[in-house]
Design an enzyme around this catalytic site. Structure first.
Site, mmCIF file in Angstrom:
data_model
loop_
_atom_site.group_PDB
_atom_site.id
_atom_site.type_symbol
_atom_site.label_atom_id
_atom_site.label_comp_id
_atom_site.label_asym_id
_atom_site.label_seq_id
_atom_site.Cartn_x
_atom_site.Cartn_y
_atom_site.Cartn_z
ATOM 1 N N LYS A 299 1.444 -0.018 15.043
ATOM 2 C CA LYS A 299 2.819 -0.129 15.510
ATOM 3 C C LYS A 299 3.131 -1.384 16.312
ATOM 4 O O LYS A 299 4.297 -1.704 16.508
ATOM 5 C CB LYS A 299 3.170 1.089 16.387
ATOM 6 C CG LYS A 299 3.244 2.386 15.624
ATOM 7 C CD LYS A 299 4.387 2.359 14.630
ATOM 8 C CE LYS A 299 4.119 3.251 13.451
ATOM 9 N NZ LYS A 299 4.490 2.691 12.175
ATOM 10 N N PRO B 70 -4.003 0.313 18.514
ATOM 11 C CA PRO B 70 -3.726 -0.126 17.137
ATOM 12 C C PRO B 70 -3.852 0.962 16.083
ATOM 13 O O PRO B 70 -3.557 0.704 14.912
ATOM 14 C CB PRO B 70 -4.769 -1.226 16.916
ATOM 15 C CG PRO B 70 -5.899 -0.862 17.829
ATOM 16 C CD PRO B 70 -5.267 -0.248 19.038
ATOM 17 N N HIS C 239 0.839 -1.199 0.000
ATOM 18 C CA HIS C 239 0.000 0.000 0.000
ATOM 19 C C HIS C 239 0.875 1.250 0.000
ATOM 20 O O HIS C 239 1.856 1.350 0.741
ATOM 21 C CB HIS C 239 -0.927 0.006 1.222
ATOM 22 C CG HIS C 239 -2.109 -0.895 1.046
ATOM 23 N ND1 HIS C 239 -3.371 -0.433 0.774
ATOM 24 C CD2 HIS C 239 -2.204 -2.242 1.070
ATOM 25 C CE1 HIS C 239 -4.197 -1.456 0.649
ATOM 26 N NE2 HIS C 239 -3.513 -2.569 0.831
ATOM 27 N N TYR D 173 -9.111 5.993 7.279
ATOM 28 C CA TYR D 173 -9.225 6.390 8.678
ATOM 29 C C TYR D 173 -10.257 7.512 8.735
ATOM 30 O O TYR D 173 -9.999 8.619 8.250
ATOM 31 C CB TYR D 173 -7.882 6.877 9.212
ATOM 32 C CG TYR D 173 -6.862 5.780 9.446
ATOM 33 C CD1 TYR D 173 -6.606 5.314 10.731
ATOM 34 C CD2 TYR D 173 -6.155 5.219 8.390
ATOM 35 C CE1 TYR D 173 -5.671 4.318 10.960
ATOM 36 C CE2 TYR D 173 -5.223 4.220 8.598
ATOM 37 C CZ TYR D 173 -4.979 3.772 9.896
ATOM 38 O OH TYR D 173 -4.052 2.773 10.114
ATOM 39 N N TYR E 203 4.259 6.532 10.190
ATOM 40 C CA TYR E 203 3.398 5.403 9.842
ATOM 41 C C TYR E 203 4.177 4.300 9.114
ATOM 42 O O TYR E 203 4.006 3.123 9.381
ATOM 43 C CB TYR E 203 2.242 5.886 8.969
ATOM 44 C CG TYR E 203 1.099 4.908 8.815
ATOM 45 C CD1 TYR E 203 -0.045 5.024 9.609
ATOM 46 C CD2 TYR E 203 1.130 3.876 7.873
ATOM 47 C CE1 TYR E 203 -1.110 4.131 9.469
ATOM 48 C CE2 TYR E 203 0.091 2.993 7.726
ATOM 49 C CZ TYR E 203 -1.027 3.127 8.524
ATOM 50 O OH TYR E 203 -2.060 2.231 8.386
#
Length: 389
Positions: A296, A292, A72, A201, A382
């Site tokens: 990580k 979550p 991704h 998100y 990220y």
């Protein structure tokens, strides 16, 4: 029994540590209190940083990941009426991969049982002893009910929050930090093709929602709920309706399908320091847990054992203590950075407090979506910061 490194816990951290040590000619034995079937069925994280992918591939357990994993290049941030894409390669030159922790565990177990170091399931009464000296041991009862003693040079505690290793470290004095969040995630697996190319998100007045996936035909979706909620009160239809509401965008809709698994996951942060006592070293969830939202948890465990493997090779083969002596400080520097990022993502996206707090969250989201500098900061964290900070 005798080995160089006794490893308590057969999650990804313990199994990968054993694999990395074996590649350097160091013996280990892995002890696990659950059955193989239970360990391979645990549903956990699914986002892998580039460093994690590279480490698994270099360790010879990345073939299926490369075939079945989904690379991704970014994520979508959404709030009502707006969906904004963050392009990770453009922002920081890296990507992430979607490949479930369950699958990582299966790959590592398969490699371990295919001529790798011993892996003992269904042991009990595990207890590290004499870790302050040079000859620690691990007492346990094997699957047949026979008491055993594993003599070793080093013990690695990769046995999670409830395992015995962290308590032994804390007995010598240490510090715990913990934050419990006022919300939880209701997560589902569904046999439905993802309706999105990247993870979404989504901030919404009724609560956060996340659209993820496990394969081209399986979706992984989450809803923010109160920690007191019972999974029995959430029918499949109620879950899908809530996802439709929180992810609503003109011209787009969530793909529905049969729900194959659903559960409620509490949200908390936890850090235990130091990550060492004598010849006992902690890694993964035995030392830290993060919510979550920042993806990580598994990646931190991989970073821990990568540092620990390097340190143990230097100790056991070269008799040098510099890397084991600095292991805890080096690992914790990255742990705290990732803990902060996970807290920041969680705080920005989950509804709590009043409308004043909601406006602050929307202001932060608009900043990330409009500022290249702010977007790059999210992307760098990220996709994974350097192993050594």
């Amino acid at each position: 029994m005798r080995t160089q490194v006794g490893i308590i816990g057969a999650g990804p951290a313990g199994l990968l540590l054993s694999r990395l040590l074996a590649l350097q000619g160091i013996d280990s034995v892995v002890l696990e209190n659950r059955s193989r079937e239970y360990v391979e069925a645990r549903i956990r994280a699914g986002i892998l940083e580039q460093h994690t992918v590279d480490t698994l591939t270099a360790a010879g357990v990345g073939d299926r990941l490369q075939r079945q994993g989904l690379e991704h290049r970014g994520i979508h941030l959404q709030y009502p009426g707006t969906r904004h894409t963050l392009d990770f390669p453009e922002l920081c030159g890296r990507t992430v991969w979607v490949y479930g922790q369950t699958e990582v565990t299966k790959d590592l177990i398969r490699a371990q049982l295919d001529g790798g170091p011993p892996l003992l399931f269904e042991v009990s009464d595990v207890r590290p002893e004499d870790v302050d000296g040079d000859t620690p041991r691990v007492r346990f009862t094997d699957a047949d009910g026979v008491p055993q003693v594993l003599e070793c040079d080093v013990v690695a505690g990769t046995d999670g929050f409830h395992g015995p290793s962290r308590a032994v470290v804390q007995e010598a004095g240490g510090r715990l930090w913990e934050r419990t969040y006022p919300y939880a995630w209701l997560g589902i697996l569904a046999d439905a093709a993802p309706a999105t190319d990247e993870l979404i998100y989504a901030w919404h007045p009724e609560g956060f929602a996340l659209y993820s996936m496990r394969s081209p035909t399986v979706s992984r979706l989450y809803l923010q709920v109160d920690p007191s909620e019972r999974i029995e009160d959430w029918s499949d239809e109620r879950i899908w309706d809530a996802l439709d509401t929180r992810m609503a965008l003109e011209g787009w809709s969530v793909n529905r399908g049969p729900v194959t698994e659903k559960s409620i996951l509490p949200m908390r942060s936890f850090v235990s320091a130091p990550m060492r006592r004598g010849r006992l070293f902690l890694a993964g969830d035995a030392a830290h847990i993060v919510p979550p939202t920042g993806a990580k948890g598994l990646n931190l465990a991989v970073a821990d054992v990568t540092l620990l493997a390097q340190a143990l090779v230097r100790l056991l083969q070269e008799k040098e203590t510099d890397l084991v002596d600095s292991y805890s400080d080096r690992a914790l520097a990255r742990v705290w950075r990732c803990t902060h990022f996970s807290w920041w993502m969680t705080s920005m996206l989950h509804r709590s407090g009043d409308d004043f707090d909601a406006q602050l969250q929307l202001s932060q989201l608009r900043r990330v979506c409009s500022s290249e500098a702010a977007a790059r900061e999210l992307a760098e964290n990220y996709t994974g910061l350097p192993l050594e900070l």
